[in-house]
Write a protein that holds these residues in place. Sequence first.
Motif, PDB file in Angstrom:
ATOM      1  N   TYR A  28       1.900  18.952  78.508  1.00  0.00           N
ATOM      2  CA  TYR A  28       3.092  18.244  78.965  1.00  0.00           C
ATOM      3  C   TYR A  28       2.801  16.755  79.126  1.00  0.00           C
ATOM      4  O   TYR A  28       3.612  15.904  78.741  1.00  0.00           O
ATOM      5  N   LEU A  29       1.648  16.436  79.689  1.00  0.00           N
ATOM      6  CA  LEU A  29       1.283  15.034  79.898  1.00  0.00           C
ATOM      7  C   LEU A  29       1.157  14.310  78.559  1.00  0.00           C
ATOM      8  O   LEU A  29       1.664  13.195  78.405  1.00  0.00           O
ATOM      9  N   PHE A  30       0.489  14.918  77.576  1.00  0.00           N
ATOM     10  CA  PHE A  30       0.362  14.298  76.259  1.00  0.00           C
ATOM     11  C   PHE A  30       1.727  14.104  75.606  1.00  0.00           C
ATOM     12  O   PHE A  30       1.981  13.070  74.979  1.00  0.00           O
ATOM     13  N   LEU A  31       2.600  15.070  75.764  1.00  0.00           N
ATOM     14  CA  LEU A  31       3.936  14.961  75.183  1.00  0.00           C
ATOM     15  C   LEU A  31       4.727  13.825  75.838  1.00  0.00           C
ATOM     16  O   LEU A  31       5.381  13.032  75.148  1.00  0.00           O
ATOM     17  N   ILE A  32       4.657  13.722  77.155  1.00  0.00           N
ATOM     18  CA  ILE A  32       5.371  12.655  77.857  1.00  0.00           C
ATOM     19  C   ILE A  32       4.821  11.293  77.455  1.00  0.00           C
ATOM     20  O   ILE A  32       5.581  10.342  77.232  1.00  0.00           O
ATOM     21  N   LEU A  33       3.500  11.169  77.336  1.00  0.00           N
ATOM     22  CA  LEU A  33       2.913   9.892  76.932  1.00  0.00           C
ATOM     23  C   LEU A  33       3.313   9.527  75.505  1.00  0.00           C
ATOM     24  O   LEU A  33       3.573   8.345  75.213  1.00  0.00           O
ATOM     25  N   ALA A  34       3.385  10.509  74.631  1.00  0.00           N
ATOM     26  CA  ALA A  34       3.799  10.239  73.255  1.00  0.00           C
ATOM     27  C   ALA A  34       5.256   9.773  73.201  1.00  0.00           C
ATOM     28  O   ALA A  34       5.585   8.802  72.514  1.00  0.00           O
ATOM     29  N   VAL A  35       6.121  10.439  73.941  1.00  0.00           N
ATOM     30  CA  VAL A  35       7.541  10.053  73.957  1.00  0.00           C
ATOM     31  C   VAL A  35       7.708   8.697  74.639  1.00  0.00           C
ATOM     32  O   VAL A  35       8.522   7.871  74.208  1.00  0.00           O
ATOM     33  N   ALA A  36       6.934   8.413  75.675  1.00  0.00           N
ATOM     34  CA  ALA A  36       7.003   7.111  76.333  1.00  0.00           C
ATOM     35  C   ALA A  36       6.571   6.004  75.376  1.00  0.00           C
ATOM     36  O   ALA A  36       7.179   4.930  75.335  1.00  0.00           O
ATOM     37  N   GLY A  37       5.521   6.266  74.613  1.00  0.00           N
ATOM     38  CA  GLY A  37       5.079   5.279  73.630  1.00  0.00           C
ATOM     39  C   GLY A  37       6.125   5.038  72.560  1.00  0.00           C
ATOM     40  O   GLY A  37       6.342   3.896  72.119  1.00  0.00           O
ATOM     41  N   TRP A  38       6.799   6.103  72.139  1.00  0.00           N
ATOM     42  CA  TRP A  38       7.859   5.968  71.150  1.00  0.00           C
ATOM     43  C   TRP A  38       9.058   5.218  71.731  1.00  0.00           C
ATOM     44  O   TRP A  38       9.650   4.373  71.070  1.00  0.00           O
ATOM     45  N   SER A  39       9.409   5.516  72.973  1.00  0.00           N
ATOM     46  CA  SER A  39      10.630   4.935  73.541  1.00  0.00           C
ATOM     47  C   SER A  39      10.457   3.466  73.927  1.00  0.00           C
ATOM     48  O   SER A  39      11.439   2.731  73.966  1.00  0.00           O
ATOM     49  N   ILE A  40       9.240   3.028  74.188  1.00  0.00           N
ATOM     50  CA  ILE A  40       9.047   1.623  74.564  1.00  0.00           C
ATOM     51  C   ILE A  40       8.995   0.723  73.331  1.00  0.00           C
ATOM     52  O   ILE A  40       9.121  -0.491  73.434  1.00  0.00           O
ATOM     53  N   TYR A  41       8.864   1.307  72.157  1.00  0.00           N
ATOM     54  CA  TYR A  41       8.816   0.522  70.927  1.00  0.00           C
ATOM     55  C   TYR A  41      10.206  -0.018  70.612  1.00  0.00           C
ATOM     56  O   TYR A  41      11.120   0.731  70.286  1.00  0.00           O
ATOM     57  N   GLN A  42      10.381  -1.302  70.722  1.00  0.00           N
ATOM     58  CA  GLN A  42      11.621  -2.025  70.458  1.00  0.00           C
ATOM     59  C   GLN A  42      12.850  -1.425  71.139  1.00  0.00           C
ATOM     60  O   GLN A  42      13.815  -1.007  70.475  1.00  0.00           O
ATOM     61  N   PRO A  43      12.849  -1.373  72.469  1.00  0.00           N
ATOM     62  CA  PRO A  43      14.066  -0.883  73.136  1.00  0.00           C
ATOM     63  C   PRO A  43      15.183  -1.922  73.032  1.00  0.00           C
ATOM     64  O   PRO A  43      14.928  -3.111  72.827  1.00  0.00           O
ATOM     65  N   HIS A  44      16.398  -1.465  73.168  1.00  0.00           N
ATOM     66  CA  HIS A  44      17.538  -2.383  73.106  1.00  0.00           C
ATOM     67  C   HIS A  44      17.470  -3.393  74.251  1.00  0.00           C
ATOM     68  O   HIS A  44      17.734  -4.574  74.048  1.00  0.00           O
ATOM     69  N   ASP A  45      17.138  -2.921  75.430  1.00  0.00           N
ATOM     70  CA  ASP A  45      17.013  -3.795  76.596  1.00  0.00           C
ATOM     71  C   ASP A  45      15.815  -3.316  77.413  1.00  0.00           C
ATOM     72  O   ASP A  45      15.804  -2.170  77.884  1.00  0.00           O
ATOM     73  N   MET A  46      14.815  -4.178  77.578  1.00  0.00           N
ATOM     74  CA  MET A  46      13.581  -3.779  78.257  1.00  0.00           C
ATOM     75  C   MET A  46      13.829  -3.455  79.736  1.00  0.00           C
ATOM     76  O   MET A  46      13.214  -2.534  80.269  1.00  0.00           O
ATOM     77  N   PHE A  47      14.709  -4.176  80.392  1.00  0.00           N
ATOM     78  CA  PHE A  47      14.984  -3.901  81.799  1.00  0.00           C
ATOM     79  C   PHE A  47      15.625  -2.518  81.978  1.00  0.00           C
ATOM     80  O   PHE A  47      15.251  -1.774  82.885  1.00  0.00           O
ATOM     81  N   THR A  48      16.570  -2.185  81.105  1.00  0.00           N
ATOM     82  CA  THR A  48      17.206  -0.869  81.176  1.00  0.00           C
ATOM     83  C   THR A  48      16.184   0.227  80.909  1.00  0.00           C
ATOM     84  O   THR A  48      16.184   1.263  81.583  1.00  0.00           O
TER      85      THR A  48
END
Length: 80
Positions: A18-38
Amino acid sequence: MAKTEKMTQKTLKPETCYLFLILAVAGWSIYQPHDMFTWFMEAAPVMIVLPLLMVTRKKFPLTQMLYFLTLLHCLLLLTG
């Protein structure tokens, strides 16, 4: 007679997966977000809960179902 060695296979615990999956999704989601604050406001609960769950895992163990539901909620928060 030769002694037979017991073959032990190490397996990952579900919490580790679960931890590896969350870290992978977090890494994917932080890549070029529409708004960094959101993104930060949506991901902040995940960044708070994960360390708390890891620290309190031995003293206050939760059920596998609750860990899985927490995983789903964290993934939902991280994907927006």
